[in-house]
Design an enzyme around this catalytic site. Sequence first.
Site, short mmCIF file in Angstrom:
data_model
loop_
_atom_site.label_atom_id
_atom_site.label_comp_id
_atom_site.label_asym_id
_atom_site.label_seq_id
_atom_site.Cartn_x
_atom_site.Cartn_y
_atom_site.Cartn_z
N HIS A 24 0.89 -1.24 0.13
CA HIS A 24 0.03 -0.13 -0.01
C HIS A 24 0.62 1.31 0.03
O HIS A 24 1.88 1.11 0.55
CB HIS A 24 -0.72 -0.08 1.40
CG HIS A 24 -1.95 0.88 1.32
ND1 HIS A 24 -1.72 2.20 1.76
CD2 HIS A 24 -3.45 0.83 1.06
CE1 HIS A 24 -2.75 2.89 1.42
NE2 HIS A 24 -3.75 2.05 1.22
N ASP A 66 2.28 -4.63 7.81
CA ASP A 66 0.88 -3.80 7.62
C ASP A 66 -0.07 -4.70 8.02
O ASP A 66 -0.54 -5.41 7.05
CB ASP A 66 0.95 -3.18 6.24
CG ASP A 66 -0.17 -2.38 5.78
OD1 ASP A 66 -1.06 -2.59 6.72
OD2 ASP A 66 -0.30 -1.75 4.79
N GLN A 99 -5.41 -5.08 6.74
CA GLN A 99 -6.36 -5.85 6.07
C GLN A 99 -6.56 -7.23 6.84
O GLN A 99 -7.31 -8.30 6.67
CB GLN A 99 -6.27 -6.23 4.69
CG GLN A 99 -6.15 -4.86 3.90
CD GLN A 99 -7.39 -4.29 3.52
OE1 GLN A 99 -8.51 -5.05 3.83
NE2 GLN A 99 -7.58 -3.00 3.42
N LYS A 102 -11.40 -0.09 9.64
CA LYS A 102 -11.63 -1.20 9.06
C LYS A 102 -12.03 -2.32 9.95
O LYS A 102 -12.25 -3.61 9.14
CB LYS A 102 -10.23 -1.45 8.35
CG LYS A 102 -9.83 -0.51 7.31
CD LYS A 102 -8.62 -0.97 6.74
CE LYS A 102 -7.98 0.07 5.72
NZ LYS A 102 -8.51 0.53 4.78
N CYS A 135 -4.61 2.43 -3.94
CA CYS A 135 -3.26 3.00 -3.12
C CYS A 135 -2.27 1.75 -3.50
O CYS A 135 -1.25 1.65 -2.65
CB CYS A 135 -3.53 3.28 -1.66
SG CYS A 135 -4.36 4.65 -1.33
#
Length: 426
Positions: A142, A219, A222, A245, A384
Amino acid sequence: MEAQESYPVDVAAIREDFPILERKVGGDITTPGESPDDSLPLVYLDNAATSQTPKQVVEAIVDYYYGYNSNVHRGIHHLSQEASVAYENAHDRAAEFIGASGGREEIVFTKNTTEAMNLVAYAWGLNELGPGDSVVLTQMEHHASLVTWQQIAKKTGAEVRYIRVTDEGYLDMDHAKELIDDSTKMVSAVHVSNTLGTIVPVSELADMAHEVGAYVFVDGAQSVPTRPVDVEDIDADFFAFSGHKMLGPTGIGVLYGKKEILEETEPYLYGGSMIRSVTYEDSTWEDLPWKFEAGTPPIAQGIGLHAAIDYLDEIGMENVQAHEEHLAKYAYDELSAFDDIEIYGPPGDDRGGLVGFNLDGVHSHDLSSILNDHGVAIRAGDHCTQPLHDELGVPASTRASFYIYNTREEVDKLVEAIDDARQLFA
């Protein structure tokens, strides 16, 4: 709607906690939240961008503002003490949720994953990186990761290397072994790709990084909302995710860092709250994690995040993962039946809860607009991940992403709306 026992979670009961799912959408936008008479039921399939928020989270935030709204760590009075306890407990709850045994000292609240990435890049990277050093990323990063480390490398003279993605959408681990060497100081990798749905073997990357004395930053924007995560099992040095999220409010992110590393890292922002003592000549810093939370922190958002974690834990993250993967496979199989749809990423039974695709001859923005006319909300664009889309050879893609309140019936509506687009552009 299908029989409830066909789902890994009780979708009908869950949907009752989300009033927004009863909305109708379409027509001209006049007053936000109002729907024209000719509008259609909302089918919300843009969860990888932002999930919806249940009543329980909203009520926790309202309770704070109505009952004990005050600044934290700055007052002796009753309201400040109540707010401080709730805010500190939110750190403890986040630590517990991701398996951080160090508790609140390893949990820094930021405004999102992007800020968490920037905090580490600037506070650690500017001081530790230099010419001859390398930072290793993946091609599916991302922009929050890619752009941040790219710019830090320019400032420090370090090199950025990118691990290839295979034609099947997996990370090329043989290439990773080639790139991660004695010059590497940081490996920063997405846990679940927001474009391909690829589940990256971050534990293996952590092993490779640690063998050469490098740190690893995962990261988890998600992954934390969609599956059980244990940062200590991964052996991540840094790990970040966002509240919005995972059923929480906007404006709250979490940075996990190993205590010993955070203690050695200089602050990123300076000002109130993060100091222990100040003179005209010098200052000293507050204990972890507060030395990284300058100024008035996201108090209400932290309390809301606590409520969101409680909500997800009650469902069970194993069940959340099973439901997402169930819908992703169903959508993958349905879309794969059409020769004019190209799907990106691994097979339907080996991906996170999203499907990125394109319809031949139709730009993703046009397709998104047509789907919107059917009440279906999806994401269109580069998500992104512009460099990844360049590797895929497409300027943009369409992404449907699922969460605990979505159904196969909604996937069917997506497929029907795509068919209408197909007929329109035929």
